[in-house]
Design an enzyme around this catalytic site. Structure first.
Site, PDB file in Angstrom:
ATOM      1  N   GLU A  61       0.740  -1.150  -0.108  1.00  0.00           N
ATOM      2  CA  GLU A  61      -0.108  -0.018  -0.076  1.00  0.00           C
ATOM      3  C   GLU A  61       0.965   1.208   0.077  1.00  0.00           C
ATOM      4  OE1 GLU A  61      -0.286  -2.856   1.990  1.00  0.00           O
ATOM      5  OE2 GLU A  61      -2.352  -2.960   2.809  1.00  0.00           O
ATOM      6  N   CYS A  95       0.201   1.607   7.257  1.00  0.00           N
ATOM      7  CA  CYS A  95      -0.416   1.905   5.790  1.00  0.00           C
ATOM      8  C   CYS A  95      -1.591   2.701   6.339  1.00  0.00           C
ATOM      9  CB  CYS A  95      -0.660   0.590   5.395  1.00  0.00           C
ATOM     10  SG  CYS A  95       1.011  -0.156   4.718  1.00  0.00           S
TER      11      CYS A  95
HETATM   12  N1  THU Z   1       2.162  -6.494   4.080  1.00  0.00           N
HETATM   13  C1  THU Z   1       1.787  -5.523   3.049  1.00  0.00           C
HETATM   14  O1  THU Z   1       2.383  -5.612   2.070  1.00  0.00           O
HETATM   15  N2  THU Z   1       0.546  -5.183   3.304  1.00  0.00           N
HETATM   16  C2  THU Z   1      -0.302  -5.401   4.335  1.00  0.00           C
HETATM   17  O2  THU Z   1      -1.502  -5.009   4.380  1.00  0.00           O
HETATM   18  C3  THU Z   1       0.029  -6.320   5.274  1.00  0.00           C
HETATM   19  C4  THU Z   1       1.471  -6.586   5.113  1.00  0.00           C
HETATM   20  C5  THU Z   1       3.362  -7.103   3.775  1.00  0.00           C
HETATM   21  C6  THU Z   1       4.733  -6.859   4.780  1.00  0.00           C
HETATM   22  C7  THU Z   1       5.425  -8.063   4.704  1.00  0.00           C
HETATM   23  O3  THU Z   1       6.315  -8.000   3.366  1.00  0.00           O
HETATM   24  C8  THU Z   1       4.504  -9.215   4.414  1.00  0.00           C
HETATM   25  O4  THU Z   1       3.411  -8.505   4.017  1.00  0.00           O
HETATM   26  C9  THU Z   1       4.399  -9.943   5.790  1.00  0.00           C
HETATM   27  O5  THU Z   1       3.935  -8.887   6.919  1.00  0.00           O
END
Ligand code: THU
Length: 140
Positions: A61, A95
């Protein structure tokens, strides 16, 4: 664009899915794609980018929003978060704060997965009483 129809979301879902395929997630193996409509009608995407220094990981995000800002876009009307998880992925707390900076509180964020299950929140539902740029106006 509030209360988008199922079909209005589809281009965002497709871009978010594509972006998730470029996720750099060798540590968590948790690939995430995000895509947002700008107020000018463009679609901008992002994916999560992890790091061997785990705390430097940036979520899909925030990369999506940063990518848009680099391209001169600072206003968004909706965002999709795509994962291949049976439990839909909501945006993390960090985020939510960054989304609140750039989206109206009535804007919509949708989580979707590979089974086409969907959940929609308003930005206000994700972060009620957010700290926003307005809070810095007329500071004492
Ligand atoms: N992550 C995201 O990219 N967005 C989210 O809303 C939740 C978590 C990613 C961060 C990390 O690379 C992986 O998901 C596990 O936490």
């Amino acid at each position: 664009m509030s209360n988008q129809s199922f079909n209005d979301w589809q281009p965002l879902v497709e871009k978010a899915k594509q972006a998730s395929q470029n996720a750099y997630a060798p540590y968590s193996h948790f690939s995430v794609g995000a895509a947002a409509y700008t107020s000018t009608g463009k679609i901008i995407a992002g994916c999560n980018v992890e790091n061997a220094s785990f705390g430097l990981t940036v979520c899909a995000e925030r990369n999506c929003i940063g990518h848009a800002v680099v391209n001169g876009e600072q206003k968004f009307t909706s965002m999709v978060i795509y994962t291949e998880q049976t439990k839909l992925t909501p945006p993390c707390g960090a985020c939510r704060q960054v989304i609140a900076e750039f989206f109206e509180s009535s804007a919509q964020v949708m989580a979707v997965n590979h089974l086409d299950q969907r959940k929609i929140w308003s930005v206000f539902e994700l972060l009620p009483d957010a700290f926003t740029p307005q809070d810095l106006i007329n500071k004492d």
